[in-house]
Design an enzyme around this catalytic site. Structure first.
Site, PDB file in Angstrom:
ATOM      1  N   ASP A  79       6.418  -0.937   1.309  1.00 16.12           N
ATOM      2  CA  ASP A  79       5.082  -0.400   1.585  1.00 16.12           C
ATOM      3  C   ASP A  79       5.081   0.422   2.875  1.00 16.12           C
ATOM      4  O   ASP A  79       4.232   0.257   3.749  1.00 16.12           O
ATOM      5  CB  ASP A  79       4.067  -1.545   1.675  1.00 16.12           C
ATOM      6  CG  ASP A  79       2.620  -1.054   1.583  1.00 16.12           C
ATOM      7  OD1 ASP A  79       2.402   0.037   1.040  1.00 16.12           O
ATOM      8  OD2 ASP A  79       1.723  -1.776   2.054  1.00 16.12           O
ATOM      9  N   ASP A  84      -5.289  -6.949  -3.567  1.00 18.20           N
ATOM     10  CA  ASP A  84      -4.476  -5.877  -2.989  1.00 18.20           C
ATOM     11  C   ASP A  84      -4.380  -6.010  -1.471  1.00 18.20           C
ATOM     12  O   ASP A  84      -3.587  -5.303  -0.836  1.00 18.20           O
ATOM     13  CB  ASP A  84      -5.087  -4.509  -3.311  1.00 18.20           C
ATOM     14  CG  ASP A  84      -5.073  -4.207  -4.795  1.00 18.20           C
ATOM     15  OD1 ASP A  84      -4.112  -4.602  -5.472  1.00 18.20           O
ATOM     16  OD2 ASP A  84      -6.032  -3.577  -5.282  1.00 18.20           O
ATOM     17  N   ASP A 103       6.458   1.217  -5.623  1.00 22.51           N
ATOM     18  CA  ASP A 103       6.194   2.069  -4.454  1.00 22.51           C
ATOM     19  C   ASP A 103       7.442   2.567  -3.734  1.00 22.51           C
ATOM     20  O   ASP A 103       7.326   3.331  -2.779  1.00 22.51           O
ATOM     21  CB  ASP A 103       5.305   1.365  -3.429  1.00 22.51           C
ATOM     22  CG  ASP A 103       3.849   1.318  -3.848  1.00 22.51           C
ATOM     23  OD1 ASP A 103       3.508   1.900  -4.881  1.00 22.51           O
ATOM     24  OD2 ASP A 103       3.055   0.681  -3.144  1.00 22.51           O
TER      25      ASP A 103
END
Length: 465
Positions: A257, A442, A296
């Site tokens: 991330d 999230d 990601d």
């Protein structure tokens, strides 16, 4: 994790459609041990003179004396008949182990006579709870007469139990089709929604169970799993027994991330990640599975330095190769971000990054993981990526929360979102899957103040139409 808007026939019918592409395959992995489940007592196994072994309810039990100086002063293993280890072949040694007290144990696959040259030499720690261990290795020595040992000395006395011991030579693996090898998608009996439902009976639990917890969804694996071999095995094993197809997410890349703020973390180093992902693949072994690889990790490229990107390329390339070599009946899908990323970064650039990390070694790629874009938008995006790849790849779409589409590109617990289509093959993609667990937060944002990955019944209920 951050998801921002920047930028075959009979088995397949159980899924609802016929799967067109890869034909079923049978892997050529070779088991080198005998009586690894101890169904024939202790036949084929030996213990040193000071280490009595016996069959205890279908497990091998060893009484380990205290007072010895070295690990090899008390041993058990298998060496008759001797088995060959071939140089450069890939192997997986796996087993279940527990003990009467926490102890360090050494295991080797080595020449069965002096100088006892090893091809693998590992030390692991057993506890009073049975755990699965899996060690992958590439043989550096050609040894015709090899033996497996468990070396247990040099510590206070204890009792050790072993079960389901396996040593597999993966040379000649043939890729199989996990869909045709199973009879439908696996419903995780220990998912976050199911766990909440079981602990909180009532009307809300009934609604969540009917709409979410009873449906197939992925299970995520990362640095919160203290023993990744045990965690993966205890998910894919029951799925295999049930003849169902499990969906797993590997989510442990260092610097995870990189462009976000809610799901950072990952393995502590490049080497730690390589060991983790190798063990992940080894724990799946020949069981059918689907693995979404590192959500990601590609789109984060724009927030990374060249050195960071070089390390990430190396790790992702390594990861895809491990599944290819060690898990022949697994389809891997390298994550390829989502429609919003495509609009801001550009599909051509994203496709180039996919190629750089070796998407050719994956079965395909995944889109819309943990996001909200309609399936039709995601299919358009995936097709655009394919138009820029050297060779078109199959893809899957995460439909866990896309029933109402994206809300102005908001990605972090936005309001008004709904469940999408449940797991199925086809639907415009190779598969539509619930990759994100519905109801898992999230992060501390949007309509929830829960940390990323924590289940919230209010989030789950909001998704139910």
């Amino acid at each position: 994790m951050r998801w921002i808007t920047r930028g075959l026939l009979a088995a397949a019918l159980a899924f609802g459609v016929v799967v067109p592409t890869t034909a079923p395959g049978a892997n050529a992995a070779t088991e080198l041990l005998t009586n690894g489940n101890f169904s024939s007592g202790t036949t084929g196994w030996w213990g040193s003179d000071n280490t009595p072994i016996s069959n205890d309810a279908g497990q091998l039990k060893a009484i380990v004396p205290g007072g010895t100086a070295n690990k090899w002063d008390t041993m058990l293993g298998q060496k008759v008949p001797a088995f060959p280890i071939k140089k450069s072949h890939r192997y997986v040694l796996s087993f279940d182990a527990r003990a009467s007290a926490d102890r360090a144990v050494r295991t080797t696959v080595q020449l069965n006579q002096p100088p006892y040259t090893p091809n693998i030499d590992r030390t692991f720690t057993v506890s009073t709870t049975s755990q699965r261990f899996a060690f992958a290795f590439t043989a550096t020595q050609e040894i015709a007469n090899s033996e497996l040992t468990f070396q247990m000395g040099g510590v206070a006395g204890y009792t050790l139990w072993l079960d389901n011991v396996s040593l597999v030579d993966n040379y000649g693996n043939v890729a199989g089709n996990p869909v045709s090898l199973t009879s439908g998608f696996y419903v995780d009996p220990k998912s976050n929604p199911k766990d909440w439902v079981d602990k909180n009976p009532g009307d809300d639990a009934n609604k969540i169970n009917a709409a979410i917890a009873s449906k197939p969804m992925a299970r995520w694996f990362g640095n919160w799993n203290s023993n990744i071999a045990d965690a993966v095995y205890k998910f894919v094993g029951p799925a295999d027994t049930a003849d169902k197809l499990p969906v797993l997410v590997a989510y442990n890349i260092p610097g995870r991330d990189a462009c976000g703020e809610h799901s950072g973390g990952g393995a502590g180093s490049k080497d730690a990640y390589k060991a983790w992902i190798e063990t992940f693949a080894a724990a799946i072994g020949t069981r059918p599975a689907v693995v979404i690889v590192e959500p990601d990790s590609i789109a984060d490229r724009e927030c990374m330095t060249e050195t960071e990107w070089a390390d990430r390329k190396e790790m992702l390339t390594f990861a895809l190769q491990q599944f290819k070599e060690l898990a022949p009946n697994t389809w891997t899908y390298l994550d390829a971000a989502n429609t919003g990323w495509g609009r801001s970064i550009g599909e051509q650039k994203l496709a180039g990054w996919l190629s750089e990390v070796g998407v050719a070694n994956a079965h395909g790629f995944s889109v819309n993981v943990s996001n909200y874009y309609y399936t039709s938008e995601s299919i358009t995006y995936a097709n655009a990526l394919n138009s820029y790849l050297p060779a078109s790849k199959p893809f899957v779409v995460d439909t866990s929360r896309n029933g109402a589409g994206s809300l102005n590109g908001e990605w972090c617990n936005p309001s008004g979102r709904k469940l999408g289509a449940t797991a199925q093959t086809g639907g415009g993609a190779e598969m539509l899957l619930w990759v994100k667990v519905p109801g898992d937060s999230d992060g501390d944002c949007g309509i929830s103040d829960r940390p990323a990955g924590q289940f919230g019944p209010e989030l789950a209920l909001a998704l139910i139409p």
